[in-house]
Enzyme design. Structure first.
Site, PDB file in Angstrom:
ATOM      1  NE  ARG A 539      -2.640  -1.471   3.497  1.00 27.59           N
ATOM      2  CZ  ARG A 539      -3.909  -2.078   3.620  1.00 27.59           C
ATOM      3  NH1 ARG A 539      -4.966  -1.580   3.192  1.00 27.59           N
ATOM      4  NH2 ARG A 539      -3.853  -3.489   4.133  1.00 27.59           N
ATOM      5  CB  SER A 603       6.111  -6.142   7.230  1.00 26.89           C
ATOM      6  OG  SER A 603       5.268  -5.093   7.274  1.00 26.89           O
ATOM      7  CG  ASP A 657       4.357  -5.900  10.115  1.00 24.89           C
ATOM      8  OD1 ASP A 657       5.294  -6.083  11.131  1.00 24.89           O
ATOM      9  OD2 ASP A 657       3.665  -6.934   9.380  1.00 24.89           O
TER      10      ASP A 657
HETATM   11  C1  BG6 Z   1      -1.917  -4.220   7.481  1.00 29.63           C
HETATM   12  C2  BG6 Z   1      -0.947  -3.548   7.855  1.00 29.63           C
HETATM   13  O1  BG6 Z   1      -3.299  -3.867   8.085  1.00 29.63           O
HETATM   14  O2  BG6 Z   1      -1.761  -5.492   8.068  1.00 29.63           O
HETATM   15  C3  BG6 Z   1       0.325  -4.085   7.445  1.00 29.63           C
HETATM   16  O3  BG6 Z   1      -1.046  -2.201   7.385  1.00 29.63           O
HETATM   17  C4  BG6 Z   1       0.635  -5.550   7.970  1.00 29.63           C
HETATM   18  O4  BG6 Z   1       1.516  -3.389   7.762  1.00 29.63           O
HETATM   19  C5  BG6 Z   1      -0.594  -6.320   7.537  1.00 29.63           C
HETATM   20  O5  BG6 Z   1       1.894  -5.989   7.406  1.00 29.63           O
HETATM   21  C6  BG6 Z   1      -0.549  -7.545   8.387  1.00 29.63           C
HETATM   22  O6  BG6 Z   1      -1.562  -8.381   7.858  1.00 29.63           O
HETATM   23  P1  BG6 Z   1      -1.533  -9.245   6.655  1.00 29.63           P
HETATM   24  O7  BG6 Z   1      -2.452 -10.277   6.895  1.00 29.63           O
HETATM   25  O8  BG6 Z   1      -1.714  -8.334   5.416  1.00 29.63           O
HETATM   26  O9  BG6 Z   1       0.051  -9.861   6.450  1.00 29.63           O
HETATM   27  C1  GLC Z   2       7.398 -11.733   9.698  1.00 31.48           C
HETATM   28  C2  GLC Z   2       8.514 -10.541   9.729  1.00 31.48           C
HETATM   29  C3  GLC Z   2       8.066  -9.497  10.791  1.00 31.48           C
HETATM   30  C4  GLC Z   2       6.587  -9.106  10.516  1.00 31.48           C
HETATM   31  C5  GLC Z   2       5.791 -10.203  10.728  1.00 31.48           C
HETATM   32  C6  GLC Z   2       4.335  -9.700  10.534  1.00 31.48           C
HETATM   33  O1  GLC Z   2       7.358 -12.368  10.888  1.00 31.48           O
HETATM   34  O2  GLC Z   2       9.660 -11.311  10.000  1.00 31.48           O
HETATM   35  O3  GLC Z   2       9.093  -8.442  10.528  1.00 31.48           O
HETATM   36  O4  GLC Z   2       6.565  -8.082  11.644  1.00 31.48           O
HETATM   37  O5  GLC Z   2       6.112 -11.127   9.467  1.00 31.48           O
HETATM   38  O6  GLC Z   2       4.096  -9.104   9.146  1.00 31.48           O
END
Ligand code: BG6
Ligand code: GLC
Ligand code: BG6
Ligand code: GLC
Length: 912
Positions: A539, A603, A657
């Protein structure tokens, strides 16, 4: 002369009486039969004696009698009694509660009964086809309940393999085969219509259900017809051949086999042995051969032959009809005993059998019939006494009131059978008041009721049983609180190991300092760009934080694709792609010329020495772009941005994240000091005291630590709770040996875990009737979002059916319940593990603060947590159980981590 005739008559009389005396059983003998039957019932139920028991006590997988809420339109087959019937049964519930039935009787020719299995089932399907035509129903795929009145070893309501044919059937290639499969195959062979075979039911069970629909006290089903058998509701705890101890299950006793081990030889007569020897299944069904319609006539015939041979009957002439096996059908037996006047009896005998010719002969024939049927009724009574006594003892009652649902031509047509049966039960089971209710509608109605229940999936007991079976199968995925507390303390030690300078290099949980020192304080403002890379979506956001009367945040978001070839290609290409999307975003939102500060949610685990630097330690989840590990991702992105000629924007901060999430939630709730993600990956961050973070200078205040808990267990610490499925998942992943905790918990792996389990269960014949489709064998075909859909409480089971159908599987109702439970175990394990690690963080926060109770807020994000219908509740509940000394508020991050990243950026910008 007169004396000689009288003497001859007397001697004749005595000989007849002596012969028939073998059929008269006194009270003591009947008591012995009752007690032996009781022993055999128990032996059939027990695991160690089941295989050698003559009364097989087959579990019927019917867990409750009808409750009146059953409804729908069903097809029923009724095979194995005098008539083969096909029926449509329409059941209404509520105030218009009613059952309407339409049926047609079809003949099963002798050569088909004893031909090949394929011919028999083809014939059955031919009859169904005719019936569906007759009813104009060929195009409706009706659910079918199949009354199959033979001993079947069932492993579910829709699975039953024929133990052995009884009565007049002897088709080849059927024994040890699943009769539902054979019916399905025959339907396929005909290829004219389709049916949903939901239940296979013994006639005793069908009869019990038919009667129980009207009388809730009916918990026993008795057939006294062509064959003889009983079923009843037994306590699960007594049925050792089936797992589970809760509730009840109907057991088809197959008492017809009683005596196969020789235990009633003392009361069997030579006539019984002759009948047995001449039967299709010599040595088998010895009790049935003394008690049921198919054989009583034969016993009578054998006695008549004997008496004739001895010159006591028919003037010593054995006529052709008398030599014919099966000449005496049950209905004749009943008729002979019904005739009161000798004259009508003689006429009847002459007419029916060409047997009787004199008045004396007729009287003797009638007496023989009476002796044989009287003994049959007494024996059934003794058997029934054993059953009701067992039920009474099961329930610990002084007195039992119970109803028996009965069907069968012998019971219905014979003038004395039912009376003698009832008298015997009363006499031998004085502590039970037993009512007998005649089933007026046959067992097809009961089969339809069972089908209705099975189809509605709401047979709670059956569900419980299925679940229990899976619980046992997947026992290693279910943790007690004790285990969770152990995992919690192991993780607590890991946290400490990661924080300490000496042990950090060898720690798996890296405890990365983030240089974020506080949650938002309400003074942040400005116009920011946030990039959010690493979750399920990439995003880009514009976040405007204004400060008029009150702090408000406005956000505009675009989602961009991150194709597989880019995330697995070169690092340069990946960052070029990010820069390109950024350029597109700025153009679209007309901010091309603005030099907005950028917050970068990245992340993945990054080592930081300041806010705007992040050295990628290792890729996790689905990313694997080359040349990035060990590099500063801020620098790589800056380079790509410059290369594209985007007007230079400053990357002020790189945040994980979890940190973005904690900050987003911290904006709304100042107590928030933990951030967790349960999405594609899983991770947590929390506010640690500076004095404990040995890797960063300074002792004052706090700093957010990105734990990277996904790597928990990479040193073997979780081997005792990992399963072979987890090991398979790891082997097939992009980063074998790494992120072992994440692989047990997070969305990227959970669907795959379920798929592996389903494949293994199917291979072992526990699911899908052992059938495995190519789709089921394809990695990634079962996704975590499917788990969320299947675990929905209302539509979950129909979703399971839909999803499995897409995988080429034709699941039965039981399969759907089983798959739903597998999903529940896997997702429950995930929630429990997260609860344990989160609980460790909470105890750490509490200890840091030196407070007896901790009041805190945890910010959470991630698709698994958000979309799964039960996950959040289970997680919250388990955390509260594991750490009752913490009052935790769980706050869902509604707006993603971008808002939080903007908050961090605002701080960085201010400091700059
Ligand atoms: C989103 C966050 O809502 O959730 C991201 O903005 C995050 O930063 C993500 O990595 C985690 O959830 P998923 O299910 O998209 O991996
Ligand atoms: C993985 C990444 C970590 C992140 C998590 C959730 O574990 O190593 O940094 O926070 O995924 O997205
Ligand atoms: C019928 C039932 O009424 O009775 C059948 O519908 C059952 O399921 C039969 O097998 C038993 O009686 P008989 O005398 O036909 O064997
Ligand atoms: C035979 C069958 C049994 C059935 C009974 C009555 O005993 O083995 O399954 O219930 O006949 O039809």
């Amino acid at each position: 002369m007169v004396t000689a005739v009288a003497q001859r008559l007397l001697s004749q009389r005595k000989q007849v009486d002596d012969t028939l005396a073998h059929f008269s059983l006194n009270r003591d003998q009947l008591r012995v039969v009752r007690d032996k039957m009781r022993v055999e019932l128990e032996r059939g139920l027990r695991k160690d004696s089941h295989s050698s028991a003559s009364v097989k006590m087959l579990p019927a997988f019917v867990f409750q009698t009808p409750d009146g809420t059953e409804r729908g339109k069903y097809l029923a087959l009724d095979l194995g009694g005098t008539n083969f019937r096909v029926l449509v049964v329409k059941i209404r519930s509520g105030i218009r509660k009613s059952v309407r039935m339409y049926n047609k009787i079809y003949a099963i020719p002798h050569e088909i009964m004893q031909g090949t299995g394929e011919e028999l089932f083809d014939h059955i399907v031919h009859c169904i086809s005719d019936f569906l035509d007759y009813m104009g129903m060929k195009n409706t795929r009706l659910p079918l309940g199949f009354t199959f009145s033979f001993p079947c070893r069932q492993t579910g309501i829709d699975k039953g393999s024929l133990v052995s044919w009884t009565k007049g059937f002897k088709a080849t290639d059927c024994e040890d085969h699943d009769v539902v499969d054979m019916l399905r195959d025959a339907i396929k062979r005909r290829n004219e219509f389709d049916l949903d075979i939901v239940a296979v039911v013994n006639d005793t069970v069908g009869t019990m259900m038919t009667c129980a629909y009207e009388d809730s006290k009916c918990e026993i089903g008795l057939i006294a017809g062509t064959g003889s058998n009983v079923c009843y509701m037994e306590d699960m705890r007594n049925i050792e051949t089936v797992e589970g101890d809760e509730g009840q299950m109907c057991v088809n006793t197959e008492w017809g086999g009683f005596g196969e081990n020789g235990c009633i030889e003392d009361i069997r007569t030579k006539f019984d042995r002759e009948v047995d020897e001449g039967s299709l299944n010599s040595g088998k069904q010895r009790f049935e051969k003394m008690t049921s319609g198919m054989y009583l006539g034969e016993i009578v015939r054998q006695i008549l032959i004997d008496l004739t041979k001895r010159g006591l009957l028919f003037r010593g002439r054995i006529t052709e009809p008398l030599k014919t096996r099966g000449i005496f059908e049950t209905k004749f037996l009943s008729q002979i005993e019904r005739f009161i006047s000798t004259y009508t009896l003689i006429i009847a005998l002459m007419h029916l059998q060409s047997l009787g010719s004199t008045c004396d002969d007729s009287i003797i024939v009638k007496e023989v019939c009476g002796a044989v049927s009287h003994r049959a009724a007494q024996l059934c009574g003794a058997g029934m006494a054993a059953i009701v006594e067992k039920i009474r003892e099961n329930r610990g009652l002084e007195h039992l009131e119970i109803t028996v649902g009965v069907d069968g031509t012998l019971y219905k047509l014979h003038p004395h059978f039912s009376r003698v049966l009832k008298d015997t039960v009363r006499d031998l089971a004085p502590k039970c008041t037993v009512s007998f209710v005649l089933s007026e509608d046959g067992s097809g109605k009961g089969a339809a009721l069972i089908t209705a229940v099975a189809r509605r999936y709401c047979d709670k007991r059956r569900q419980e049983w299925l679940k229990l079976r899976i619980d046992k199968y997947l026992y290693s995925m279910r943790f007690s609180d004790e285990t969770l507390l152990e995992i919690m303390s192991r993780f607590r030690r890991e946290l400490e190991k990661g924080l300490s300078q000496d042990t950090n290099p060898t720690a798996t949980v890296k405890m990365l300092p983030t240089f974020v020192r506080s949650i938002p304080d309400g003074t942040e403002k400005g116009d920011f760009i946030a990039l959010d890379l690493g979750g399920s979506n990439f995003r880009i956001l514009r976040v405007k934080v204004s400060h008029e009367k009150k702090q408000t945040v406005q956000m505009e978001t675009e989602i961009y694709d991150t194709p597989e070839d880019i995330i697995h290609g070169s690092g340069t290409r990946l960052f070029d792609h990010v820069a390109e999307c950024l350029g597109d975003f700025m153009e679209k939102h007309k901010i091309k010329d603005k030099k907005l500060p950028v917050g970068f949610t990245f992340s993945f685990p990054c080592a930081q020495t300041k806010l705007d630097e992040g050295i990628l330690l290792t890729w996790t989840k689905r990313f694997k772009a080359s040349g990035v590990e060990g590099m500063d991702v801020v620098k790589l992105l800056n380079k790509a941005i410059k290369k594209r000629g985007v007007r230079f924007t400053d990357i002020m901060a790189v945040v994980n994240d979890t940190v973005g999430t904690m900050m987003t939630c911290g904006f709304d709730d100042h107590r928030c000091e933990v951030g967790i993600i349960i999405g594609t990956g899983t991770n947590a961050c929390y506010m640690e005291e500076m004095r404990h973070i040995e890797l960063v200078e300074g002792d004052e205040g706090r700093m957010c630590i990105n734990t990277e808990w996904g790597a928990f267990g990479d040193d073997g610490m979780l081997e005792d709770i990992r399963t072979d499925f987890d090991r398979d998942i790891d082997r097939g992943s992009l980063n074998p040996g790494k992120q072992l905790f994440e692989k047990m918990v997070s969305g990227m792996y959970m669907g795959e875990l379920v798929r592996l389990i389903l494949v293994k269960m199917a291979r072992e014949g526990l699911l899908f009737e052992g059938r495995i489709t190519p789709e089921l064998l394809t990695k990634g075909k079962f996704e975590t979002k499917h788990i969320s859909a299947i675990e929905k409480s209302k539509e979950g089971l129909s979703k399971a059916k839909e999803i499995l159908a897409r995988l080429g599987v034709e699941p039965s109702a039981d399969d759907c319940i089983a798959v739903q439970h597998v999903c529940a175990i896997v997702s429950f394990r995930s929630a429990s593990l997260v609860a344990a690690t989160l609980a460790a963080i909470l105890t750490r926060l509490k200890d840091n603060k030196h407070v007896p109770r901790l009041k805190t807020t945890v910010g959470i994000d991630g698709s698994l947590y958000k979309m799964h219908p039960q996950y959040a509740r289970r997680l919250h509940k388990t955390v509260r159980r594991l750490v009752p000394e913490c009052d935790v508020r769980f706050l869902l991050s509604e707006s993603g981590s971008g808002k939080g990243a903007a908050m961090v950026t605002a701080w960085a910008y201010r400091l700059n």
